[in-house]
Design a protein around this motif. Structure first.
Motif, PDB file in Angstrom:
ATOM      1  N   CYS A  43      33.117 -41.974  16.943  1.00 45.82           N
ATOM      2  CA  CYS A  43      33.707 -41.690  15.575  1.00 45.82           C
ATOM      3  C   CYS A  43      35.054 -40.971  15.622  1.00 45.82           C
ATOM      4  CB  CYS A  43      32.641 -41.282  14.736  1.00 45.82           C
ATOM      5  SG  CYS A  43      31.081 -42.274  14.370  1.00 45.82           S
ATOM      6  N   ASP A  44      35.918 -41.550  14.848  1.00 44.05           N
ATOM      7  CA  ASP A  44      37.248 -40.710  14.919  1.00 44.05           C
ATOM      8  C   ASP A  44      37.753 -40.586  16.214  1.00 44.05           C
ATOM      9  OD1 ASP A  44      37.175 -40.797  12.213  1.00 44.05           O
ATOM     10  OD2 ASP A  44      36.393 -38.876  11.880  1.00 44.05           O
ATOM     11  N   ASP A  45      37.432 -41.110  17.290  1.00 40.46           N
ATOM     12  CA  ASP A  45      37.827 -41.221  18.556  1.00 40.46           C
ATOM     13  C   ASP A  45      37.339 -40.016  19.258  1.00 40.46           C
ATOM     14  OD1 ASP A  45      39.613 -43.560  18.526  1.00 40.46           O
ATOM     15  OD2 ASP A  45      41.451 -42.495  17.917  1.00 40.46           O
ATOM     16  N   GLN A  46      36.073 -39.739  18.846  1.00 39.90           N
ATOM     17  CA  GLN A  46      35.374 -38.925  19.573  1.00 39.90           C
ATOM     18  C   GLN A  46      33.942 -39.496  20.050  1.00 39.90           C
ATOM     19  OE1 GLN A  46      35.509 -35.763  16.019  1.00 39.90           O
ATOM     20  NE2 GLN A  46      35.941 -34.355  17.647  1.00 39.90           N
ATOM     21  N   PHE A  47      33.443 -39.117  21.187  1.00 44.39           N
ATOM     22  CA  PHE A  47      32.405 -39.631  21.925  1.00 44.39           C
ATOM     23  C   PHE A  47      31.229 -38.673  21.731  1.00 44.39           C
ATOM     24  CE2 PHE A  47      30.251 -40.230  26.241  1.00 44.39           C
ATOM     25  CZ  PHE A  47      29.386 -41.347  25.972  1.00 44.39           C
ATOM     26  N   PHE A  48      30.043 -39.230  20.729  1.00 44.84           N
ATOM     27  CA  PHE A  48      29.063 -38.541  20.626  1.00 44.84           C
ATOM     28  C   PHE A  48      27.789 -39.071  21.258  1.00 44.84           C
ATOM     29  CE2 PHE A  48      31.766 -37.833  17.077  1.00 44.84           C
ATOM     30  CZ  PHE A  48      31.543 -36.440  16.863  1.00 44.84           C
ATOM     31  N   ASP A  61      25.107 -26.304  27.782  1.00 40.15           N
ATOM     32  CA  ASP A  61      26.413 -25.878  27.122  1.00 40.15           C
ATOM     33  C   ASP A  61      27.289 -26.959  26.479  1.00 40.15           C
ATOM     34  OD1 ASP A  61      25.760 -23.027  28.098  1.00 40.15           O
ATOM     35  OD2 ASP A  61      26.803 -23.717  30.110  1.00 40.15           O
ATOM     36  N   LEU A  62      26.754 -28.050  26.479  1.00 39.45           N
ATOM     37  CA  LEU A  62      27.630 -28.969  25.560  1.00 39.45           C
ATOM     38  C   LEU A  62      27.423 -28.735  24.219  1.00 39.45           C
ATOM     39  CD1 LEU A  62      26.797 -32.821  27.172  1.00 39.45           C
ATOM     40  CD2 LEU A  62      28.906 -31.356  27.046  1.00 39.45           C
ATOM     41  N   PRO A  63      28.711 -28.907  23.547  1.00 45.19           N
ATOM     42  CA  PRO A  63      28.704 -28.899  22.119  1.00 45.19           C
ATOM     43  C   PRO A  63      27.976 -29.949  21.316  1.00 45.19           C
ATOM     44  CG  PRO A  63      31.034 -29.384  22.887  1.00 45.19           C
ATOM     45  CD  PRO A  63      29.981 -29.308  24.010  1.00 45.19           C
ATOM     46  N   LYS A  64      27.488 -29.484  20.250  1.00 47.28           N
ATOM     47  CA  LYS A  64      26.798 -30.351  19.296  1.00 47.28           C
ATOM     48  C   LYS A  64      27.690 -30.349  18.023  1.00 47.28           C
ATOM     49  CE  LYS A  64      22.404 -29.252  21.535  1.00 47.28           C
ATOM     50  NZ  LYS A  64      21.106 -28.505  21.320  1.00 47.28           N
ATOM     51  N   SER A  74      24.640 -34.575  17.601  1.00 48.29           N
ATOM     52  CA  SER A  74      24.704 -35.306  18.685  1.00 48.29           C
ATOM     53  C   SER A  74      25.427 -34.466  19.666  1.00 48.29           C
ATOM     54  CB  SER A  74      25.154 -36.690  18.706  1.00 48.29           C
ATOM     55  OG  SER A  74      24.743 -37.280  17.817  1.00 48.29           O
ATOM     56  N   PHE A  75      25.342 -34.492  20.938  1.00 54.71           N
ATOM     57  CA  PHE A  75      26.368 -34.085  22.262  1.00 54.71           C
ATOM     58  C   PHE A  75      27.755 -34.531  21.497  1.00 54.71           C
ATOM     59  CE2 PHE A  75      22.510 -33.820  24.961  1.00 54.71           C
ATOM     60  CZ  PHE A  75      22.147 -32.408  24.872  1.00 54.71           C
ATOM     61  N   LEU A  76      28.452 -33.784  21.664  1.00 53.97           N
ATOM     62  CA  LEU A  76      29.967 -34.074  21.334  1.00 53.97           C
ATOM     63  C   LEU A  76      30.653 -33.929  22.640  1.00 53.97           C
ATOM     64  CD1 LEU A  76      32.625 -34.711  20.014  1.00 53.97           C
ATOM     65  CD2 LEU A  76      32.821 -32.430  19.229  1.00 53.97           C
ATOM     66  N   VAL A  77      30.956 -34.964  23.609  1.00 50.49           N
ATOM     67  CA  VAL A  77      31.767 -34.913  24.872  1.00 50.49           C
ATOM     68  C   VAL A  77      33.045 -34.672  24.636  1.00 50.49           C
ATOM     69  CG1 VAL A  77      31.842 -35.913  27.024  1.00 50.49           C
ATOM     70  CG2 VAL A  77      29.664 -36.192  25.727  1.00 50.49           C
ATOM     71  N   GLU A  78      33.720 -33.607  24.925  1.00 49.06           N
ATOM     72  CA  GLU A  78      35.184 -33.583  24.387  1.00 49.06           C
ATOM     73  C   GLU A  78      35.807 -33.999  25.779  1.00 49.06           C
ATOM     74  OE1 GLU A  78      35.487 -30.060  21.351  1.00 49.06           O
ATOM     75  OE2 GLU A  78      34.413 -29.350  23.324  1.00 49.06           O
ATOM     76  N   ASP A  79      35.490 -33.878  26.840  1.00 47.34           N
ATOM     77  CA  ASP A  79      36.084 -34.218  28.027  1.00 47.34           C
ATOM     78  C   ASP A  79      35.743 -35.405  28.769  1.00 47.34           C
ATOM     79  OD1 ASP A  79      37.609 -34.077  30.559  1.00 47.34           O
ATOM     80  OD2 ASP A  79      36.400 -32.396  31.659  1.00 47.34           O
ATOM     81  N   VAL A  80      36.461 -36.426  28.031  1.00 48.69           N
ATOM     82  CA  VAL A  80      36.144 -37.893  28.192  1.00 48.69           C
ATOM     83  C   VAL A  80      36.757 -38.280  29.595  1.00 48.69           C
ATOM     84  CG1 VAL A  80      35.682 -38.466  25.997  1.00 48.69           C
ATOM     85  CG2 VAL A  80      37.899 -38.845  26.759  1.00 48.69           C
ATOM     86  N   GLU A  81      37.579 -37.500  30.187  1.00 51.12           N
ATOM     87  CA  GLU A  81      38.286 -37.774  31.532  1.00 51.12           C
ATOM     88  C   GLU A  81      37.210 -37.253  32.675  1.00 51.12           C
ATOM     89  OE1 GLU A  81      40.974 -38.859  32.116  1.00 51.12           O
ATOM     90  OE2 GLU A  81      42.067 -38.655  30.219  1.00 51.12           O
ATOM     91  N   ASN A  82      36.294 -36.604  32.277  1.00 50.25           N
ATOM     92  CA  ASN A  82      34.904 -36.142  33.231  1.00 50.25           C
ATOM     93  C   ASN A  82      34.190 -37.292  33.527  1.00 50.25           C
ATOM     94  OD1 ASN A  82      33.061 -34.899  34.684  1.00 50.25           O
ATOM     95  ND2 ASN A  82      33.641 -32.900  33.918  1.00 50.25           N
ATOM     96  N   GLN A  83      34.550 -38.212  34.500  1.00 52.30           N
ATOM     97  CA  GLN A  83      33.716 -39.335  34.382  1.00 52.30           C
ATOM     98  C   GLN A  83      32.098 -38.917  35.109  1.00 52.30           C
ATOM     99  OE1 GLN A  83      35.172 -42.235  37.270  1.00 52.30           O
ATOM    100  NE2 GLN A  83      34.024 -43.825  36.284  1.00 52.30           N
TER     101      GLN A  83
END
Length: 262
Positions: A43-48, A61-64, A74-83
């Motif tokens: 949603c809004d170019d963010q990965f949940f 420690d993952l933000p929600k 939901s978990f908000l995965v901000e570092d989508v570069e971290n495969q």
């Protein structure tokens, strides 16, 4: 702001080692499936990613955050570069979701006429099953279907099954045309006789001496096996071949007679 397809494709590519990833448009945003398990949204170019106890234990420690207003966190995965993180989280989440106990079959349920305020919940169910209904392929078609449902609701020709504070089954019908127009059940609530109860509710609203028609897939279409068996079980018989939304279908007919006939 709707998510950009390029971002969706990037996230899917990052997750390629977790399993078979596919995305599906949902109300202008995207749902993500891994090996056919629905586990995340964009949603809004963010990965949940859905929160599970196993996911919380592995990533404390993952933000929600809620993906959209009114949604659960939901978990908000901000570092989508971290495969590596994304792959591990996806695997853990999907394994947990697969092992989650199934909902109880003895679901408390109420069949009633739909109201205008039900429209969002109604369309949420439609969104889940749109892939198996011809004519619902595009956003424009979904918008048109929403307007159609509202018209049926206005004329007291829309019935819903409500369980656990959500709509789990829907049926549009035309009393004037003696026709069942659209029947769908939440995939998570199958085999609880919801469709049977919806149809029974509607048949009670129809004239007892009028035949009832419905269309479904033709015999050679694998999508129609369950639907055809269901209607035959209710006493419908095969009728003429026709088309709807450019898709070949077959009419089924339920022969009825009034209580005064023998």
């Amino acid at each position: 702001m709707a998510s950009h397809p390029d971002f969706v494709n990037f996230v899917a590519e990052q997750l390629r080692e977790a399993g078979t990833i596919r995305s599906r448009k949902m109300f202008g945003e995207y749902g993500l499936y891994c090996d056919e398990v629905f586990f995340a949204v964009i949603c809004d170019d963010q990965f949940f990613v859905k929160i599970t106890p196993q996911g919380e234990a592995a990533f404390p420690d993952l933000p929600k955050a809620p993906p959209y207003e009114g949604a659960n966190d939901s978990f908000l995965v901000e570092d989508v570069e971290n495969q590596e993180l994304m792959t591990r989280l996806t695997r853990i989440t999907c394994e947990a979701l697969r092992s989650k106990p199934q909902r109880k079959r003895n679901l408390t349920m109420k069949i009633r006429l739909a109201q205008a305020q039900d429209i969002d919940a109604w369309m949420a169910l439609v969104e889940q099953v749109r892939d198996i209904f011809p004519g619902l392929e595009t956003a424009e078609a979904i918008t048109e279907h929403r307007a159609t449902v509202l018209r049926f609701i206005k004329h007291s020709s829309a019935v819903c099954a409500v369980g656990a504070d959500r709509i789990i089954g829907v049926l549009l019908f035309s009393k004037e045309q003696c026709e069942l127009c659209f029947l769908a059940v939440d995939p998570a609530c199958r085999r609880q006789h919801i469709a049977h109860k919806l149809v029974s509710f509607v048949l009670a609203q129809m004239d007892a001496d009028q035949d009832i028609t419905v269309t479904t897939y033709r015999e050679d279409d694998p999508n129609g096996q369950e639907a055809r068996a269901f209607y035959k079980h209710l006493g419908f018989s095969e009728g003429r071949l026709t088309e709807e939304f450019g898709h070949p279908v077959q009419e089924f007919i339920l022969k009825r007679q009034s209580a005064g006939h023998t």
